[in-house]
Design an enzyme around this catalytic site. Structure first.
Site, PDB file in Angstrom:
ATOM      1  N   ASP A 102       0.838  -1.201   0.000  1.00  0.00           N
ATOM      2  CA  ASP A 102       0.000   0.000   0.000  1.00  0.00           C
ATOM      3  C   ASP A 102       0.875   1.253   0.000  1.00  0.00           C
ATOM      4  OD1 ASP A 102      -2.215  -1.612   0.169  1.00  0.00           O
ATOM      5  OD2 ASP A 102      -2.377  -1.443   2.346  1.00  0.00           O
TER       6      ASP A 102
HETATM    7  N1  URA Z   1      -1.333  -5.965   3.695  1.00  0.00           N
HETATM    8  C1  URA Z   1      -1.818  -4.711   3.741  1.00  0.00           C
HETATM    9  O1  URA Z   1      -2.877  -4.465   4.307  1.00  0.00           O
HETATM   10  N2  URA Z   1      -1.117  -3.746   3.146  1.00  0.00           N
HETATM   11  C2  URA Z   1       0.072  -3.949   2.529  1.00  0.00           C
HETATM   12  O2  URA Z   1       0.666  -3.014   2.008  1.00  0.00           O
HETATM   13  C3  URA Z   1       0.565  -5.258   2.505  1.00  0.00           C
HETATM   14  C4  URA Z   1      -0.147  -6.249   3.097  1.00  0.00           C
END
Ligand code: URA
Length: 225
Positions: A102
């Site tokens: 993310d």
């Molecule tokens: N899980 C998430 O919620 N975000 C990420 O960036 C990676 C795994």
């Protein structure tokens, strides 16, 4: 090596494209049209695509310490992407990240031009482990750790059992083998807690180790899987 793998390595396209090209009679092996991409080929065989030689590309692997604020995409019209973290010499056109982090997640992101490895590391059936350092807004209870270890439910999906190591009252190391959208954040929400900070520490055999924020390092295939 299978003809299909060789053609993937030459960058002819996805497996679906390759199956189509072979079916349409566009590939010859030693002068003969072949219609089955699953055949084995040898080093000395002459493979032509529409009468032209193909060149096998050199497969490469890089580990990046992604910092917060960048989306995992090679192009976006509005938001800053991880491309901004890559040095100018990096061959952006032919490389892609394996999986996503993310925008606000930090940590290990692998880049490659190896489509096979991408599949291997992201297919749910491959069960490749990813470990995240998860800092939480609220203290984690032992019963919540148990729930994560047994497999929590997120939007009707029963997650596979996770490994949990408690770092302190508000931080855990969470190891999962799936990679659903916002998986960690949703798993943590399912135990009525909230992620404050998320960092991917490992992906397969690869560790973030001593990579510095924003640093890119070439790594070997055997370091990854
Ligand atoms: N899980 C998430 O919620 N975000 C990420 O960036 C990676 C795994």
């Amino acid at each position: 090596m299978r003809l299909e793998k060789y053609l993937v390595n030459c960058g002819l396209g996805s497996r679906r494209v390759i199956i189509e090209e072979v079916k349409n009679g566009n590939i010859t092996v030693n002068g003969e049209i072949v219609y089955d991409e699953r055949i084995d080929i040898e080093k000395e065989d002459v493979i032509l695509y529409r009468g032209k030689f193909l060149k096998e590309k050199e497969l490469k692997y890089y580990a990046l310490y992604k910092t917060s604020g960048y989306i995992t995409a090679m192009k976006d019209d509005n938001r800053p992407t991880v491309v901004e973290l890559l040095p100018s010499w990096f061959p952006k056109e032919s490389f892609f990240p394996i999986g996503r982090l993310d925008r606000d997640t930090e940590g290990l992101l692998i880049f490659t031009n190896d489509g096979d490895l991408n599949q291997k590391m992201t297919q749910p059936k491959s069960k490749v482990e990813k470990t995240y350092l998860v800092e939480l807004f609220f203290s984690i209870k032992d019963e919540d750790i148990k729930k994560l270890e047994l497999g929590v439910e997120i939007n009707g999906h029963k997650c596979l059992p996770a490994k949990v190591e408690k770092v302190n009252e508000q931080a855990i190391l969470l190891t999962i083998v799936e990679g659903k959208f916002h998986q960690v954040k949703r798993m943590i929400r399912s135990i009525n807690n909230k992620v404050k900070y998320l960092k991917r520490m490992t992906f397969g055999k690869m560790e973030l180790g001593n990579l510095k924020e924003g640093e890119l390092r070439e790594v070997l295939l055997e370091d990854l899987i």
